[in-house]
Motif scaffolding. Structure first.
Motif, PDB file in Angstrom:
ATOM      1  N   LYS A  79     -14.546  -6.800  20.359  1.00 23.45           N
ATOM      2  CA  LYS A  79     -14.746  -5.752  21.984  1.00 23.45           C
ATOM      3  C   LYS A  79     -13.578  -6.439  23.021  1.00 23.45           C
ATOM      4  O   LYS A  79     -12.922  -7.168  22.689  1.00 23.45           O
ATOM      5  CB  LYS A  79     -15.783  -6.186  22.491  1.00 23.45           C
ATOM      6  N   VAL A  80     -12.830  -5.270  23.836  1.00 23.78           N
ATOM      7  CA  VAL A  80     -12.147  -5.343  23.928  1.00 23.78           C
ATOM      8  C   VAL A  80     -12.720  -5.811  25.643  1.00 23.78           C
ATOM      9  O   VAL A  80     -13.466  -4.203  25.966  1.00 23.78           O
ATOM     10  CB  VAL A  80     -10.188  -4.846  24.435  1.00 23.78           C
ATOM     11  N   LEU A  81     -12.467  -6.247  26.579  1.00 26.78           N
ATOM     12  CA  LEU A  81     -12.974  -6.701  27.779  1.00 26.78           C
ATOM     13  C   LEU A  81     -14.682  -6.521  27.314  1.00 26.78           C
ATOM     14  O   LEU A  81     -15.636  -5.779  29.021  1.00 26.78           O
ATOM     15  CB  LEU A  81     -12.765  -5.346  28.774  1.00 26.78           C
ATOM     16  N   GLY A  82     -15.363  -6.341  26.455  1.00 33.39           N
ATOM     17  CA  GLY A  82     -16.739  -6.112  26.445  1.00 33.39           C
ATOM     18  C   GLY A  82     -17.313  -5.128  26.381  1.00 33.39           C
ATOM     19  O   GLY A  82     -18.254  -5.180  25.991  1.00 33.39           O
ATOM     20  N   LEU A  83     -16.662  -3.820  26.115  1.00 37.03           N
ATOM     21  CA  LEU A  83     -16.592  -2.687  26.518  1.00 37.03           C
ATOM     22  C   LEU A  83     -16.024  -1.789  25.446  1.00 37.03           C
ATOM     23  O   LEU A  83     -17.110  -1.431  24.696  1.00 37.03           O
ATOM     24  CB  LEU A  83     -16.145  -1.989  27.889  1.00 37.03           C
ATOM     25  N   PHE A  84     -15.007  -2.234  24.955  1.00 36.46           N
ATOM     26  CA  PHE A  84     -14.438  -1.128  24.119  1.00 36.46           C
ATOM     27  C   PHE A  84     -14.670  -1.787  22.263  1.00 36.46           C
ATOM     28  O   PHE A  84     -13.401  -2.981  22.465  1.00 36.46           O
ATOM     29  CB  PHE A  84     -12.862  -1.072  24.194  1.00 36.46           C
ATOM     30  N   GLY A 103      -4.047  -7.910  10.749  1.00 33.92           N
ATOM     31  CA  GLY A 103      -4.929  -6.437  10.823  1.00 33.92           C
ATOM     32  C   GLY A 103      -4.229  -4.948  11.386  1.00 33.92           C
ATOM     33  O   GLY A 103      -5.184  -4.401  11.833  1.00 33.92           O
ATOM     34  N   LYS A 104      -3.672  -5.357  12.008  1.00 37.45           N
ATOM     35  CA  LYS A 104      -2.944  -4.285  13.374  1.00 37.45           C
ATOM     36  C   LYS A 104      -1.745  -3.707  12.513  1.00 37.45           C
ATOM     37  O   LYS A 104      -0.961  -3.711  11.686  1.00 37.45           O
ATOM     38  CB  LYS A 104      -2.858  -5.293  14.347  1.00 37.45           C
ATOM     39  N   PRO A 105      -1.836  -1.791  13.024  1.00 38.55           N
ATOM     40  CA  PRO A 105      -0.120  -1.636  12.617  1.00 38.55           C
ATOM     41  C   PRO A 105       1.692  -2.400  12.898  1.00 38.55           C
ATOM     42  O   PRO A 105       0.721  -3.186  13.931  1.00 38.55           O
ATOM     43  CB  PRO A 105      -0.048  -0.266  13.037  1.00 38.55           C
ATOM     44  N   LEU A 106       2.109  -3.337  11.722  1.00 35.68           N
ATOM     45  CA  LEU A 106       3.539  -3.346  11.967  1.00 35.68           C
ATOM     46  C   LEU A 106       4.577  -2.163  12.819  1.00 35.68           C
ATOM     47  O   LEU A 106       4.905  -3.680  13.653  1.00 35.68           O
ATOM     48  CB  LEU A 106       4.274  -2.659  10.747  1.00 35.68           C
ATOM     49  N   VAL A 107       4.167  -1.359  13.225  1.00 33.15           N
ATOM     50  CA  VAL A 107       4.522  -0.403  14.572  1.00 33.15           C
ATOM     51  C   VAL A 107       3.886   0.143  14.731  1.00 33.15           C
ATOM     52  O   VAL A 107       2.278   0.432  15.103  1.00 33.15           O
ATOM     53  CB  VAL A 107       5.666   0.461  13.664  1.00 33.15           C
ATOM     54  N   GLU A 108       4.616   0.844  15.803  1.00 36.64           N
ATOM     55  CA  GLU A 108       3.949   1.424  16.624  1.00 36.64           C
ATOM     56  C   GLU A 108       2.604   2.964  16.224  1.00 36.64           C
ATOM     57  O   GLU A 108       2.888   3.622  15.330  1.00 36.64           O
ATOM     58  CB  GLU A 108       4.515   2.284  17.867  1.00 36.64           C
ATOM     59  N   GLU A 109       1.602   3.134  17.115  1.00 41.03           N
ATOM     60  CA  GLU A 109       0.461   4.275  16.328  1.00 41.03           C
ATOM     61  C   GLU A 109       1.519   5.492  16.312  1.00 41.03           C
ATOM     62  O   GLU A 109       1.156   6.428  14.898  1.00 41.03           O
ATOM     63  CB  GLU A 109      -0.641   4.190  17.172  1.00 41.03           C
ATOM     64  N   SER A 110       1.859   6.513  16.719  1.00 36.03           N
ATOM     65  CA  SER A 110       2.661   7.202  16.498  1.00 36.03           C
ATOM     66  C   SER A 110       3.366   7.429  15.551  1.00 36.03           C
ATOM     67  O   SER A 110       3.645   8.818  14.807  1.00 36.03           O
ATOM     68  CB  SER A 110       3.624   7.733  18.023  1.00 36.03           C
ATOM     69  N   THR A 149     -12.944  -2.180  18.536  1.00 37.76           N
ATOM     70  CA  THR A 149     -11.973  -2.365  17.844  1.00 37.76           C
ATOM     71  C   THR A 149     -11.385  -2.662  16.839  1.00 37.76           C
ATOM     72  O   THR A 149     -12.968  -3.971  16.748  1.00 37.76           O
ATOM     73  CB  THR A 149     -10.824  -3.207  18.517  1.00 37.76           C
ATOM     74  N   ARG A 150     -10.360  -1.901  16.134  1.00 41.02           N
ATOM     75  CA  ARG A 150     -11.585  -2.317  14.424  1.00 41.02           C
ATOM     76  C   ARG A 150      -9.933  -3.006  14.129  1.00 41.02           C
ATOM     77  O   ARG A 150      -8.577  -2.615  13.950  1.00 41.02           O
ATOM     78  CB  ARG A 150     -11.608  -1.149  13.714  1.00 41.02           C
TER      79      ARG A 150
END
Length: 228
Positions: A124-129, A18-25, A131-132
């Protein structure tokens, strides 16, 4: 039928993670290129040639045709009377201070989730951030697109305009080996280049695709250099 930005986003989103195949940029730049070519295909933008009565040659200029997709309408004014490389910078590059391509990506994700093409999961990443990630939904729009690309890359089929654009974009951002990991990389890249250069497209559209493709390669290369 999905438009080019939607198809590009689906192809650049990994079905398993469910994540990008390549870098976000690269995803952002690819979406900018897909949006520009979609606007050319719809007739909302055109490429100028030598002898144009109003504009310099090699510019993307608006026409009287409104885009079908309301998400793309603002981009017409953004890129009007600009070279393709500058148009991409304005949509998703260093000069895109409004984050237009990122906003387009999020809006497209929301639309595809609403249409059940994708499902969205939060974590959640580290319980704080927060993510989708976006995983395949029940309405499969991607498989027919992948089949078109496979037929063109591996079975000698002549691509239609939209398939040729997708092959060019995916090749420019280095996504083809991720989509087709079992294919011979050298042969696949050679065929992708052949499709980009020799697809039987009409003159004005082919000129626009070539210019945007070159601008996309330049933007991706510049991003790779700046991040190294």
């Amino acid at each position: 039928m999905a438009n080019l930005p939607e198809e590009t986003l689906l192809l650049l989103t990994d079905d398993e993670s469910g994540k990008p195949l390549v870098e976000e940029s690269k995803v952002i730049t690819a979406l900018g290129a897909a949006a520009v070519i979609e606007l050319v295909l719809q007739g909302s933008l055109r490429m100028t040639a030598k002898g144009d009565a109003r504009y310099k040659a090699g510019r993307l200029v608006k026409t009287e045709v409104l885009p079908d997709d309301p998400l793309l309408r603002d981009l017409v004014e953004v890129v009007h009377d600009r070279k393709p490389v500058h148009a991409l910078h304005r949509i998703g590059g260093a000069s895109d201070w409004k984050g237009r391509a990122k906003a387009l990506r999020e809006s497209l994700f929301d639309r595809l989730v609403e249409q059940r093409v994708l499902t969205e999961r939060e974590g959640k990443v580290l319980g704080l951030f927060t993510t989708r990630k976006h995983l395949p939904g029940t309405n499969d729009l991607e498989s027919p697109v992948v089949s078109r690309i496979e037929d063109s890359l591996f079975h000698g089929a002549d691509p239609d305009d939209r398939t040729a654009v997708l092959v060019s974009i995916l090749n420019a951002v280095g996504a083809l080996p991720r989509l087709f990991p079992d294919a011979k990389k050298k042969d696949m890249k050679a065929r992708a280049k052949e499709i980009s250069e020799n697809a039987p497209l009409n003159g004005s559209f082919k000129d626009a695709l070539a210019a945007v493709d070159a601008a996309l390669f330049a933007a991706v290369t510049a991003g790779a250099v700046s991040s190294s």
